[in-house]
Design a protein around this motif. Structure first.
Motif, PDB file in Angstrom:
ATOM      1  N   ARG A 149       0.808  -1.217   0.000  1.00  0.00           N
ATOM      2  CA  ARG A 149       0.000   0.000   0.000  1.00  0.00           C
ATOM      3  C   ARG A 149       0.838   1.263   0.000  1.00  0.00           C
ATOM      4  O   ARG A 149       0.423   2.274  -0.563  1.00  0.00           O
ATOM      5  CB  ARG A 149      -0.931   0.013   1.219  1.00  0.00           C
ATOM      6  N   ARG A 150       1.994   1.231   0.630  1.00  0.00           N
ATOM      7  CA  ARG A 150       2.786   2.455   0.771  1.00  0.00           C
ATOM      8  C   ARG A 150       3.716   2.627  -0.435  1.00  0.00           C
ATOM      9  O   ARG A 150       4.590   1.789  -0.698  1.00  0.00           O
ATOM     10  CB  ARG A 150       3.627   2.399   2.040  1.00  0.00           C
ATOM     11  N   PRO A 151       3.565   3.715  -1.201  1.00  0.00           N
ATOM     12  CA  PRO A 151       4.442   3.898  -2.373  1.00  0.00           C
ATOM     13  C   PRO A 151       5.899   4.094  -2.000  1.00  0.00           C
ATOM     14  O   PRO A 151       6.787   3.726  -2.777  1.00  0.00           O
ATOM     15  CB  PRO A 151       3.860   5.138  -3.053  1.00  0.00           C
ATOM     16  N   ASP A 152       6.196   4.665  -0.815  1.00  0.00           N
ATOM     17  CA  ASP A 152       7.601   4.846  -0.457  1.00  0.00           C
ATOM     18  C   ASP A 152       8.283   3.518  -0.171  1.00  0.00           C
ATOM     19  O   ASP A 152       9.481   3.344  -0.448  1.00  0.00           O
ATOM     20  CB  ASP A 152       7.735   5.787   0.741  1.00  0.00           C
ATOM     21  N   ILE A 153       7.527   2.542   0.355  1.00  0.00           N
ATOM     22  CA  ILE A 153       8.098   1.207   0.571  1.00  0.00           C
ATOM     23  C   ILE A 153       8.296   0.508  -0.776  1.00  0.00           C
ATOM     24  O   ILE A 153       9.325  -0.139  -1.009  1.00  0.00           O
ATOM     25  CB  ILE A 153       7.189   0.374   1.497  1.00  0.00           C
ATOM     26  N   ARG A 154       7.333   0.637  -1.671  1.00  0.00           N
ATOM     27  CA  ARG A 154       7.498   0.061  -3.007  1.00  0.00           C
ATOM     28  C   ARG A 154       8.674   0.710  -3.727  1.00  0.00           C
ATOM     29  O   ARG A 154       9.411   0.049  -4.469  1.00  0.00           O
ATOM     30  CB  ARG A 154       6.208   0.242  -3.820  1.00  0.00           C
ATOM     31  N   GLN A 155       8.874   1.999  -3.510  1.00  0.00           N
ATOM     32  CA  GLN A 155      10.019   2.681  -4.111  1.00  0.00           C
ATOM     33  C   GLN A 155      11.329   2.109  -3.577  1.00  0.00           C
ATOM     34  O   GLN A 155      12.254   1.823  -4.347  1.00  0.00           O
ATOM     35  CB  GLN A 155       9.945   4.179  -3.809  1.00  0.00           C
ATOM     36  N   LEU A 169      -3.053   9.384   9.564  1.00  0.00           N
ATOM     37  CA  LEU A 169      -3.340   7.956   9.427  1.00  0.00           C
ATOM     38  C   LEU A 169      -3.636   7.608   7.968  1.00  0.00           C
ATOM     39  O   LEU A 169      -3.178   6.576   7.453  1.00  0.00           O
ATOM     40  CB  LEU A 169      -4.524   7.569  10.317  1.00  0.00           C
ATOM     41  N   TYR A 170      -4.383   8.482   7.301  1.00  0.00           N
ATOM     42  CA  TYR A 170      -4.672   8.262   5.872  1.00  0.00           C
ATOM     43  C   TYR A 170      -3.379   8.196   5.067  1.00  0.00           C
ATOM     44  O   TYR A 170      -3.195   7.305   4.231  1.00  0.00           O
ATOM     45  CB  TYR A 170      -5.568   9.389   5.379  1.00  0.00           C
ATOM     46  N   LYS A 171      -2.468   9.135   5.335  1.00  0.00           N
ATOM     47  CA  LYS A 171      -1.187   9.149   4.632  1.00  0.00           C
ATOM     48  C   LYS A 171      -0.344   7.933   5.001  1.00  0.00           C
ATOM     49  O   LYS A 171       0.283   7.305   4.131  1.00  0.00           O
ATOM     50  CB  LYS A 171      -0.434  10.432   4.969  1.00  0.00           C
ATOM     51  N   ALA A 172      -0.310   7.581   6.295  1.00  0.00           N
ATOM     52  CA  ALA A 172       0.533   6.472   6.749  1.00  0.00           C
ATOM     53  C   ALA A 172       0.080   5.139   6.169  1.00  0.00           C
ATOM     54  O   ALA A 172       0.897   4.237   5.948  1.00  0.00           O
ATOM     55  CB  ALA A 172       0.535   6.402   8.278  1.00  0.00           C
ATOM     56  N   LEU A 173      -1.208   5.000   5.892  1.00  0.00           N
ATOM     57  CA  LEU A 173      -1.727   3.752   5.339  1.00  0.00           C
ATOM     58  C   LEU A 173      -1.605   3.680   3.817  1.00  0.00           C
ATOM     59  O   LEU A 173      -2.021   2.706   3.208  1.00  0.00           O
ATOM     60  CB  LEU A 173      -3.189   3.566   5.754  1.00  0.00           C
ATOM     61  N   GLY A 174      -1.047   4.693   3.215  1.00  0.00           N
ATOM     62  CA  GLY A 174      -0.840   4.662   1.769  1.00  0.00           C
ATOM     63  C   GLY A 174      -1.612   5.706   1.016  1.00  0.00           C
ATOM     64  O   GLY A 174      -1.343   5.958  -0.154  1.00  0.00           O
TER      65      GLY A 174
END
Length: 485
Positions: A298-304, A469-474
Protein backbone atom coordinates in the motif's frame (compact mmCIF):
# COMPACT_ATOMS: atom_id res chain seq x y z
CA UNK A 1 25.72 4.40 -37.66
CA UNK A 2 29.45 4.89 -38.03
CA UNK A 3 31.30 3.09 -40.81
CA UNK A 4 33.94 0.65 -39.57
CA UNK A 5 35.72 -0.54 -42.72
CA UNK A 6 35.45 -0.73 -46.53
CA UNK A 7 33.64 -3.60 -48.16
CA UNK A 8 35.94 -6.39 -49.21
CA UNK A 9 35.82 -7.91 -52.74
CA UNK A 10 32.33 -9.21 -53.08
CA UNK A 11 31.14 -12.53 -51.66
CA UNK A 12 28.42 -14.44 -53.43
CA UNK A 13 25.27 -12.31 -53.09
CA UNK A 14 23.15 -15.46 -52.68
CA UNK A 15 24.84 -16.11 -49.31
CA UNK A 16 23.03 -15.73 -45.95
CA UNK A 17 21.60 -12.20 -45.55
CA UNK A 18 22.95 -9.92 -42.84
CA UNK A 19 19.75 -9.84 -40.80
CA UNK A 20 19.51 -13.64 -40.62
CA UNK A 21 23.15 -13.92 -39.63
CA UNK A 22 22.75 -11.39 -36.84
CA UNK A 23 19.58 -13.03 -35.55
CA UNK A 24 21.23 -16.46 -35.53
CA UNK A 25 24.20 -15.12 -33.59
CA UNK A 26 21.88 -13.55 -31.04
CA UNK A 27 19.92 -16.76 -30.55
CA UNK A 28 23.08 -18.82 -30.15
CA UNK A 29 24.92 -16.54 -27.76
CA UNK A 30 22.39 -14.53 -25.78
CA UNK A 31 20.66 -15.74 -22.64
CA UNK A 32 23.14 -16.05 -19.76
CA UNK A 33 22.56 -13.91 -16.67
CA UNK A 34 24.54 -13.44 -13.47
CA UNK A 35 21.91 -11.42 -11.56
CA UNK A 36 21.51 -12.91 -8.04
CA UNK A 37 18.08 -14.37 -7.31
CA UNK A 38 16.03 -11.62 -5.69
CA UNK A 39 14.41 -12.41 -2.34
CA UNK A 40 12.34 -9.82 -0.51
CA UNK A 41 13.81 -9.22 2.96
CA UNK A 42 11.59 -10.05 5.91
CA UNK A 43 9.75 -7.07 7.39
CA UNK A 44 11.62 -6.09 10.60
CA UNK A 45 8.45 -5.07 12.49
CA UNK A 46 5.87 -6.79 14.72
CA UNK A 47 2.95 -8.56 13.07
CA UNK A 48 0.30 -6.30 14.68
CA UNK A 49 -0.03 -2.72 15.90
CA UNK A 50 0.01 -2.13 19.63
CA UNK A 51 -2.97 0.27 19.75
CA UNK A 52 -5.03 -0.91 16.78
CA UNK A 53 -8.79 -0.65 17.50
CA UNK A 54 -10.71 -3.90 17.87
CA UNK A 55 -12.72 -3.17 14.72
CA UNK A 56 -9.53 -2.71 12.74
CA UNK A 57 -8.09 -5.92 14.12
CA UNK A 58 -11.17 -7.81 12.97
CA UNK A 59 -11.00 -6.23 9.54
CA UNK A 60 -7.34 -7.08 9.22
CA UNK A 61 -8.06 -10.66 8.23
CA UNK A 62 -8.40 -9.59 4.61
CA UNK A 63 -6.66 -6.94 2.54
CA UNK A 64 -7.64 -3.36 3.29
CA UNK A 65 -7.44 -0.49 0.86
CA UNK A 66 -7.58 3.20 1.70
CA UNK A 67 -10.17 5.27 -0.10
CA UNK A 68 -9.23 7.69 -2.86
CA UNK A 69 -8.79 11.22 -1.54
CA UNK A 70 -11.95 12.34 -3.39
CA UNK A 71 -13.98 9.99 -1.16
CA UNK A 72 -12.04 10.53 2.05
CA UNK A 73 -12.03 14.36 2.09
CA UNK A 74 -15.67 15.32 1.74
CA UNK A 75 -15.35 19.12 1.98
CA UNK A 76 -15.89 20.53 -1.56
CA UNK A 77 -13.58 23.46 -0.83
CA UNK A 78 -10.78 21.13 0.23
CA UNK A 79 -11.36 18.95 -2.84
CA UNK A 80 -10.96 22.01 -5.06
CA UNK A 81 -7.72 22.94 -3.30
CA UNK A 82 -6.30 19.43 -3.70
CA UNK A 83 -7.14 19.38 -7.40
CA UNK A 84 -5.43 22.75 -7.80
CA UNK A 85 -2.33 21.53 -5.98
CA UNK A 86 -2.12 18.35 -8.06
CA UNK A 87 -2.23 20.46 -11.20
CA UNK A 88 0.12 23.28 -10.17
CA UNK A 89 2.48 22.13 -7.41
CA UNK A 90 6.05 22.46 -8.65
CA UNK A 91 7.52 19.66 -6.52
CA UNK A 92 4.99 17.22 -7.93
CA UNK A 93 5.74 18.51 -11.42
CA UNK A 94 9.44 17.79 -10.89
CA UNK A 95 8.58 14.29 -9.65
CA UNK A 96 6.54 13.66 -12.80
CA UNK A 97 9.40 14.87 -15.01
CA UNK A 98 11.78 12.58 -13.14
CA UNK A 99 9.50 9.69 -14.12
CA UNK A 100 9.68 10.71 -17.78
CA UNK A 101 13.47 10.90 -17.57
CA UNK A 102 13.71 7.46 -15.93
CA UNK A 103 11.38 5.99 -18.57
CA UNK A 104 13.59 7.37 -21.34
CA UNK A 105 16.71 5.95 -19.66
CA UNK A 106 15.05 2.53 -19.47
CA UNK A 107 14.17 2.69 -23.16
CA UNK A 108 17.80 3.50 -23.97
CA UNK A 109 19.00 0.47 -22.00
CA UNK A 110 16.45 -1.76 -23.67
CA UNK A 111 17.54 -0.53 -27.11
CA UNK A 112 21.15 -1.48 -26.29
CA UNK A 113 20.16 -5.17 -26.59
CA UNK A 114 19.27 -4.82 -30.26
CA UNK A 115 21.55 -4.08 -33.21
CA UNK A 116 21.46 -0.62 -34.64
CA UNK A 117 21.28 -0.58 -38.43
CA UNK A 118 22.37 2.49 -40.37
CA UNK A 119 23.22 3.58 -43.86
CA UNK A 120 27.00 3.60 -44.44
CA UNK A 121 28.66 5.26 -47.42
CA UNK A 122 32.39 5.62 -48.11
CA UNK A 123 34.63 7.10 -50.77
CA UNK A 124 38.44 6.91 -50.70
CA UNK A 125 41.43 7.52 -52.94
CA UNK A 126 44.75 5.83 -52.04
CA UNK A 127 47.92 4.45 -53.69
CA UNK A 128 47.63 0.84 -54.80
CA UNK A 129 50.06 -1.59 -53.20
CA UNK A 130 53.07 -2.36 -55.46
CA UNK A 131 52.42 0.02 -58.37
CA UNK A 132 51.76 3.12 -56.32
CA UNK A 133 49.04 4.23 -58.74
CA UNK A 134 46.11 6.09 -57.16
CA UNK A 135 42.92 4.03 -57.05
CA UNK A 136 39.37 4.94 -56.13
CA UNK A 137 37.05 2.97 -53.87
CA UNK A 138 33.33 3.58 -53.35
CA UNK A 139 30.89 1.67 -51.17
CA UNK A 140 27.34 2.06 -49.86
CA UNK A 141 25.11 -0.23 -47.85
CA UNK A 142 23.53 -1.09 -44.51
CA UNK A 143 25.85 -1.47 -41.52
CA UNK A 144 25.81 -2.73 -37.95
CA UNK A 145 28.55 -1.09 -35.92
CA UNK A 146 29.99 -2.87 -32.84
CA UNK A 147 26.76 -4.53 -31.69
CA UNK A 148 27.47 -6.21 -28.36
CA UNK A 149 26.02 -9.72 -28.23
CA UNK A 150 24.88 -10.07 -24.63
CA UNK A 151 26.13 -13.60 -23.99
CA UNK A 152 26.80 -13.04 -20.26
CA UNK A 153 23.82 -10.79 -19.53
CA UNK A 154 25.60 -7.49 -18.97
CA UNK A 155 23.15 -5.48 -21.04
CA UNK A 156 20.18 -7.42 -19.65
CA UNK A 157 21.34 -6.59 -16.12
CA UNK A 158 21.66 -2.91 -16.97
CA UNK A 159 18.21 -3.00 -18.54
CA UNK A 160 16.74 -4.58 -15.39
CA UNK A 161 18.45 -1.95 -13.28
CA UNK A 162 17.01 0.84 -15.44
CA UNK A 163 13.56 -0.73 -15.26
CA UNK A 164 13.75 -0.92 -11.47
CA UNK A 165 14.91 2.70 -11.32
CA UNK A 166 11.99 3.73 -13.52
CA UNK A 167 9.52 1.90 -11.29
CA UNK A 168 11.16 3.41 -8.19
CA UNK A 169 10.82 6.88 -9.68
CA UNK A 170 7.18 6.22 -10.48
CA UNK A 171 6.58 5.15 -6.88
CA UNK A 172 8.43 8.27 -5.74
CA UNK A 173 5.95 10.33 -7.72
CA UNK A 174 3.07 8.46 -6.08
CA UNK A 175 4.58 9.08 -2.66
CA UNK A 176 4.97 12.78 -3.49
CA UNK A 177 1.31 12.91 -4.52
CA UNK A 178 0.16 11.29 -1.27
CA UNK A 179 2.32 13.70 0.75
CA UNK A 180 0.96 16.66 -1.20
CA UNK A 181 -2.67 15.65 -0.63
CA UNK A 182 -2.00 15.26 3.11
CA UNK A 183 -0.11 18.57 3.28
CA UNK A 184 -2.95 20.46 1.58
CA UNK A 185 -5.49 18.87 3.92
CA UNK A 186 -3.40 19.79 6.96
CA UNK A 187 -2.92 23.33 5.67
CA UNK A 188 -6.66 23.71 5.13
CA UNK A 189 -7.46 22.45 8.63
CA UNK A 190 -4.85 24.81 10.08
CA UNK A 191 -6.57 27.74 8.32
CA UNK A 192 -9.92 26.69 9.77
CA UNK A 193 -8.34 26.57 13.23
CA UNK A 194 -6.71 29.98 12.67
CA UNK A 195 -10.07 31.50 11.78
CA UNK A 196 -11.67 30.01 14.91
CA UNK A 197 -8.82 31.18 17.13
CA UNK A 198 -8.94 34.65 15.56
CA UNK A 199 -12.67 34.87 16.24
CA UNK A 200 -12.08 33.74 19.82
CA UNK A 201 -9.29 36.30 20.30
CA UNK A 202 -11.45 39.12 18.93
CA UNK A 203 -14.31 38.21 21.26
CA UNK A 204 -11.95 38.00 24.22
CA UNK A 205 -10.34 41.33 23.40
CA UNK A 206 -13.75 42.96 23.03
CA UNK A 207 -14.95 41.62 26.40
CA UNK A 208 -11.75 42.72 28.12
CA UNK A 209 -11.94 46.19 26.63
CA UNK A 210 -15.45 46.41 28.04
CA UNK A 211 -14.09 45.19 31.36
CA UNK A 212 -11.46 47.97 31.32
CA UNK A 213 -14.17 50.52 30.59
CA UNK A 214 -16.32 49.34 33.49
CA UNK A 215 -13.36 49.15 35.85
CA UNK A 216 -12.38 52.72 34.91
CA UNK A 217 -15.91 53.87 35.73
CA UNK A 218 -15.76 52.08 39.08
CA UNK A 219 -12.35 53.64 39.75
CA UNK A 220 -13.68 57.12 39.00
CA UNK A 221 -16.61 56.42 41.30
CA UNK A 222 -14.27 55.28 44.06
CA UNK A 223 -15.68 51.77 44.09
CA UNK A 224 -12.62 50.00 42.56
CA UNK A 225 -8.94 50.49 43.23
CA UNK A 226 -6.31 51.56 40.70
CA UNK A 227 -4.81 48.06 41.13
CA UNK A 228 -8.00 46.54 39.72
CA UNK A 229 -7.87 48.94 36.78
CA UNK A 230 -4.22 48.18 35.99
CA UNK A 231 -4.84 44.44 36.20
CA UNK A 232 -7.75 44.73 33.77
CA UNK A 233 -5.66 46.89 31.45
CA UNK A 234 -2.79 44.34 31.54
CA UNK A 235 -5.12 41.50 30.66
CA UNK A 236 -6.54 43.53 27.78
CA UNK A 237 -3.09 44.17 26.32
CA UNK A 238 -2.29 40.47 26.62
CA UNK A 239 -5.42 39.69 24.59
CA UNK A 240 -4.40 42.29 21.99
CA UNK A 241 -0.94 40.70 21.70
CA UNK A 242 -2.52 37.28 21.30
CA UNK A 243 -4.75 38.61 18.53
CA UNK A 244 -1.74 40.01 16.67
CA UNK A 245 0.05 36.68 17.03
CA UNK A 246 -2.98 34.82 15.67
CA UNK A 247 -3.22 37.20 12.71
CA UNK A 248 0.44 36.60 11.91
CA UNK A 249 0.04 32.83 12.19
CA UNK A 250 -2.99 32.91 9.95
CA UNK A 251 -1.03 34.82 7.27
CA UNK A 252 1.88 32.36 7.52
CA UNK A 253 -0.45 29.37 7.19
CA UNK A 254 -2.15 30.89 4.15
CA UNK A 255 1.24 31.53 2.53
CA UNK A 256 2.28 27.93 3.19
CA UNK A 257 -0.94 26.65 1.62
CA UNK A 258 -0.47 28.95 -1.40
CA UNK A 259 2.99 27.43 -1.94
CA UNK A 260 1.46 23.95 -1.97
CA UNK A 261 -1.24 25.09 -4.39
CA UNK A 262 1.26 26.74 -6.71
CA UNK A 263 -0.97 29.83 -6.77
CA UNK A 264 -2.71 32.19 -4.30
CA UNK A 265 -5.68 30.90 -2.34
CA UNK A 266 -8.80 31.38 -4.51
CA UNK A 267 -10.72 34.46 -3.38
CA UNK A 268 -14.06 32.65 -3.06
CA UNK A 269 -12.51 30.04 -0.78
CA UNK A 270 -10.69 32.68 1.28
CA UNK A 271 -13.98 34.53 1.73
CA UNK A 272 -15.77 31.34 2.82
CA UNK A 273 -13.32 30.92 5.71
CA UNK A 274 -14.84 33.79 7.69
CA UNK A 275 -16.61 32.41 10.74
CA UNK A 276 -15.48 28.84 10.05
CA UNK A 277 -15.22 26.38 12.91
CA UNK A 278 -13.42 23.06 13.02
CA UNK A 279 -16.41 21.39 14.62
CA UNK A 280 -18.36 22.04 11.41
CA UNK A 281 -15.72 20.48 9.14
CA UNK A 282 -17.06 17.42 7.24
CA UNK A 283 -16.09 14.21 9.00
CA UNK A 284 -13.50 11.86 7.54
CA UNK A 285 -14.38 8.17 7.33
CA UNK A 286 -12.72 5.79 9.82
CA UNK A 287 -9.93 3.69 8.33
CA UNK A 288 -9.08 0.09 9.33
CA UNK A 289 -5.34 -0.20 9.89
CA UNK A 290 -5.06 -3.82 8.77
CA UNK A 291 -1.80 -5.71 9.21
CA UNK A 292 1.71 -4.22 8.99
CA UNK A 293 2.51 -6.60 6.13
CA UNK A 294 -0.10 -4.83 3.98
CA UNK A 295 2.00 -1.67 4.07
CA UNK A 296 4.44 -3.41 1.71
CA UNK A 297 1.91 -3.11 -1.10
CA UNK A 298 0.00 0.00 0.00
CA UNK A 299 2.79 2.45 0.77
CA UNK A 300 4.44 3.90 -2.37
CA UNK A 301 7.60 4.85 -0.46
CA UNK A 302 8.10 1.21 0.57
CA UNK A 303 7.50 0.06 -3.01
CA UNK A 304 10.02 2.68 -4.11
CA UNK A 305 12.64 1.36 -1.66
CA UNK A 306 12.03 -2.19 -2.86
CA UNK A 307 12.49 -1.24 -6.51
CA UNK A 308 15.74 0.47 -5.59
CA UNK A 309 16.78 -2.80 -3.95
CA UNK A 310 15.86 -4.71 -7.12
CA UNK A 311 17.95 -2.28 -9.15
CA UNK A 312 20.93 -2.69 -6.84
CA UNK A 313 20.56 -6.46 -7.16
CA UNK A 314 20.61 -6.18 -10.97
CA UNK A 315 23.76 -4.05 -10.82
CA UNK A 316 25.57 -7.02 -9.29
CA UNK A 317 24.75 -9.04 -12.42
CA UNK A 318 26.28 -6.33 -14.62
CA UNK A 319 29.39 -6.19 -12.42
CA UNK A 320 29.80 -9.98 -12.57
CA UNK A 321 29.39 -10.04 -16.34
CA UNK A 322 32.29 -7.60 -16.68
CA UNK A 323 34.70 -10.44 -15.72
CA UNK A 324 33.80 -12.36 -18.88
CA UNK A 325 34.55 -11.72 -22.57
CA UNK A 326 32.64 -8.98 -24.32
CA UNK A 327 31.57 -10.14 -27.79
CA UNK A 328 30.63 -7.61 -30.44
CA UNK A 329 29.70 -7.79 -34.10
CA UNK A 330 30.36 -5.33 -36.90
CA UNK A 331 28.76 -6.13 -40.25
CA UNK A 332 27.90 -4.43 -43.51
CA UNK A 333 25.92 -5.44 -46.57
CA UNK A 334 25.79 -3.42 -49.76
CA UNK A 335 27.70 -2.66 -52.90
CA UNK A 336 31.32 -1.63 -53.59
CA UNK A 337 33.17 -0.59 -56.75
CA UNK A 338 36.28 1.19 -57.89
CA UNK A 339 34.14 3.49 -60.01
CA UNK A 340 31.22 5.53 -58.76
CA UNK A 341 29.19 4.59 -61.83
CA UNK A 342 29.66 0.87 -61.12
CA UNK A 343 28.24 0.84 -57.60
CA UNK A 344 24.92 -0.76 -58.51
CA UNK A 345 26.01 -3.06 -61.35
CA UNK A 346 25.81 -6.83 -61.24
CA UNK A 347 28.62 -8.45 -59.29
CA UNK A 348 29.19 -5.50 -56.97
CA UNK A 349 26.90 -6.73 -54.16
CA UNK A 350 28.10 -8.55 -51.06
CA UNK A 351 28.51 -8.36 -47.31
CA UNK A 352 31.16 -8.55 -44.58
CA UNK A 353 30.94 -9.80 -41.01
CA UNK A 354 33.60 -8.97 -38.42
CA UNK A 355 32.99 -10.43 -34.95
CA UNK A 356 35.35 -9.43 -32.13
CA UNK A 357 36.01 -10.61 -28.58
CA UNK A 358 37.58 -8.68 -25.70
CA UNK A 359 38.61 -10.69 -22.62
CA UNK A 360 39.80 -8.65 -19.61
CA UNK A 361 43.18 -9.91 -18.37
CA UNK A 362 44.57 -7.09 -16.26
CA UNK A 363 42.55 -4.08 -15.08
CA UNK A 364 44.33 -3.25 -11.79
CA UNK A 365 41.38 -4.64 -9.80
CA UNK A 366 38.77 -2.39 -11.41
CA UNK A 367 36.21 -5.12 -12.11
CA UNK A 368 36.58 -6.61 -8.63
CA UNK A 369 36.16 -3.18 -7.06
CA UNK A 370 33.04 -2.56 -9.17
CA UNK A 371 31.59 -5.88 -8.00
CA UNK A 372 32.32 -5.08 -4.36
CA UNK A 373 30.77 -1.64 -4.82
CA UNK A 374 27.63 -3.19 -6.33
CA UNK A 375 27.37 -5.67 -3.44
CA UNK A 376 27.77 -2.86 -0.91
CA UNK A 377 25.09 -0.86 -2.74
CA UNK A 378 22.72 -3.80 -2.42
CA UNK A 379 23.41 -4.03 1.32
CA UNK A 380 22.69 -0.31 1.61
CA UNK A 381 19.46 -0.76 -0.35
CA UNK A 382 18.42 -3.60 1.99
CA UNK A 383 18.98 -1.38 5.02
CA UNK A 384 17.05 1.48 3.39
CA UNK A 385 14.18 -0.85 2.51
CA UNK A 386 14.00 -2.14 6.09
CA UNK A 387 14.18 1.43 7.42
CA UNK A 388 11.29 2.43 5.13
CA UNK A 389 9.19 -0.40 6.59
CA UNK A 390 10.09 0.55 10.16
CA UNK A 391 9.30 4.20 9.48
CA UNK A 392 5.93 3.26 8.00
CA UNK A 393 5.14 1.03 10.99
CA UNK A 394 6.01 3.84 13.38
CA UNK A 395 3.87 6.39 11.49
CA UNK A 396 0.83 4.09 11.53
CA UNK A 397 1.41 3.25 15.20
CA UNK A 398 1.69 6.94 16.08
CA UNK A 399 -1.53 7.74 14.22
CA UNK A 400 -3.35 4.87 15.92
CA UNK A 401 -2.09 6.05 19.31
CA UNK A 402 -3.40 9.51 18.52
CA UNK A 403 -6.72 8.08 17.37
CA UNK A 404 -7.08 6.17 20.63
CA UNK A 405 -6.32 9.14 22.90
CA UNK A 406 -7.13 12.41 21.13
CA UNK A 407 -10.86 11.72 21.21
CA UNK A 408 -10.83 11.38 24.99
CA UNK A 409 -8.59 14.44 25.29
CA UNK A 410 -10.97 16.51 23.15
CA UNK A 411 -13.96 15.54 25.29
CA UNK A 412 -12.08 16.33 28.50
CA UNK A 413 -10.85 19.65 27.10
CA UNK A 414 -14.38 20.64 26.11
CA UNK A 415 -15.68 19.83 29.58
CA UNK A 416 -12.88 21.85 31.13
CA UNK A 417 -13.83 24.84 28.96
CA UNK A 418 -17.47 24.50 30.07
CA UNK A 419 -16.36 24.35 33.70
CA UNK A 420 -14.17 27.44 33.25
CA UNK A 421 -17.09 29.29 31.68
CA UNK A 422 -19.28 28.49 34.68
CA UNK A 423 -16.42 29.48 37.00
CA UNK A 424 -16.14 32.88 35.26
CA UNK A 425 -19.82 33.55 35.74
CA UNK A 426 -19.56 32.71 39.44
CA UNK A 427 -16.39 34.77 39.89
CA UNK A 428 -18.04 37.77 38.21
CA UNK A 429 -21.10 37.42 40.45
CA UNK A 430 -18.96 37.13 43.59
CA UNK A 431 -16.86 40.15 42.59
CA UNK A 432 -19.94 42.31 41.94
CA UNK A 433 -21.25 41.36 45.37
CA UNK A 434 -17.91 42.09 47.06
CA UNK A 435 -17.32 38.49 48.12
CA UNK A 436 -14.07 37.91 46.12
CA UNK A 437 -11.30 40.11 44.76
CA UNK A 438 -10.92 41.33 41.21
CA UNK A 439 -7.87 39.10 40.91
CA UNK A 440 -10.13 36.04 41.13
CA UNK A 441 -12.21 37.37 38.26
CA UNK A 442 -9.15 38.04 36.12
CA UNK A 443 -7.78 34.58 36.82
CA UNK A 444 -11.11 33.05 35.74
CA UNK A 445 -11.00 35.07 32.50
CA UNK A 446 -7.45 33.94 31.73
CA UNK A 447 -8.27 30.30 32.45
CA UNK A 448 -11.36 30.36 30.23
CA UNK A 449 -9.47 31.89 27.31
CA UNK A 450 -6.69 29.31 27.65
CA UNK A 451 -9.18 26.44 27.85
CA UNK A 452 -11.08 27.68 24.77
CA UNK A 453 -7.83 27.89 22.79
CA UNK A 454 -6.89 24.37 23.93
CA UNK A 455 -10.25 23.04 22.68
CA UNK A 456 -9.52 24.36 19.18
CA UNK A 457 -5.93 23.09 19.21
CA UNK A 458 -6.91 19.59 20.35
CA UNK A 459 -9.68 19.42 17.77
CA UNK A 460 -7.14 20.44 15.11
CA UNK A 461 -4.71 17.77 16.33
CA UNK A 462 -7.51 15.19 16.17
CA UNK A 463 -8.38 16.04 12.56
CA UNK A 464 -4.76 16.24 11.45
CA UNK A 465 -4.15 12.87 13.09
CA UNK A 466 -6.84 11.41 10.82
CA UNK A 467 -5.00 12.90 7.85
CA UNK A 468 -1.74 11.41 9.17
CA UNK A 469 -3.34 7.96 9.43
CA UNK A 470 -4.67 8.26 5.87
CA UNK A 471 -1.19 9.15 4.63
CA UNK A 472 0.53 6.47 6.75
CA UNK A 473 -1.73 3.75 5.34
CA UNK A 474 -0.84 4.66 1.77
CA UNK A 475 -3.30 7.44 1.08
CA UNK A 476 -5.14 5.71 -1.75
CA UNK A 477 -1.96 5.67 -3.85
CA UNK A 478 -2.26 4.25 -7.38
CA UNK A 479 -1.35 0.62 -8.00
CA UNK A 480 2.27 0.02 -8.96
CA UNK A 481 3.12 0.56 -12.61
CA UNK A 482 4.05 -2.52 -14.65
CA UNK A 483 5.67 -1.53 -17.95
CA UNK A 484 6.66 -4.25 -20.34
CA UNK A 485 10.28 -5.33 -20.19
Amino acid sequence: MQKKQELEPMIDPRSTPLALTAAAAALLLAGCSYIPTYERPAAPVPTTYAMAPAAAAGAAQGPTATAPWQDYFADPRLQQLIETALANNRDLRVAMLNVEQARATYQVRRADQYPGVGLAANASRAPASGSGDLTNSFSVGLAISAWEIDFFGRLASLKEQALAQYLATEEGRNAAQVSLVAAVANGWLALLADEELLDLSRQTLSSREESVRLTKMRLDAGVASELDFRQAESLTQAARATLAQQQRQRALDENALALLLGQPLPSEIAASLTGSRLVNAPAMAPLPAGLPSELLTRRPDIRQAEQQLVGANANIGAARAAFFPRISLTAQAGTASGELSGLFKNGSWGFTIAPSLLLPIFDAGRNQANLESAQASRSIAVAQYEKAIQTAFREVSDALAGQATLGEQAVAQQRQAEAESARLQLADLRYRNGVSSYLDLLDAQRSLFTAQQAVVQVRLAQLQNQVALYKALGGGAPAPAQPSS
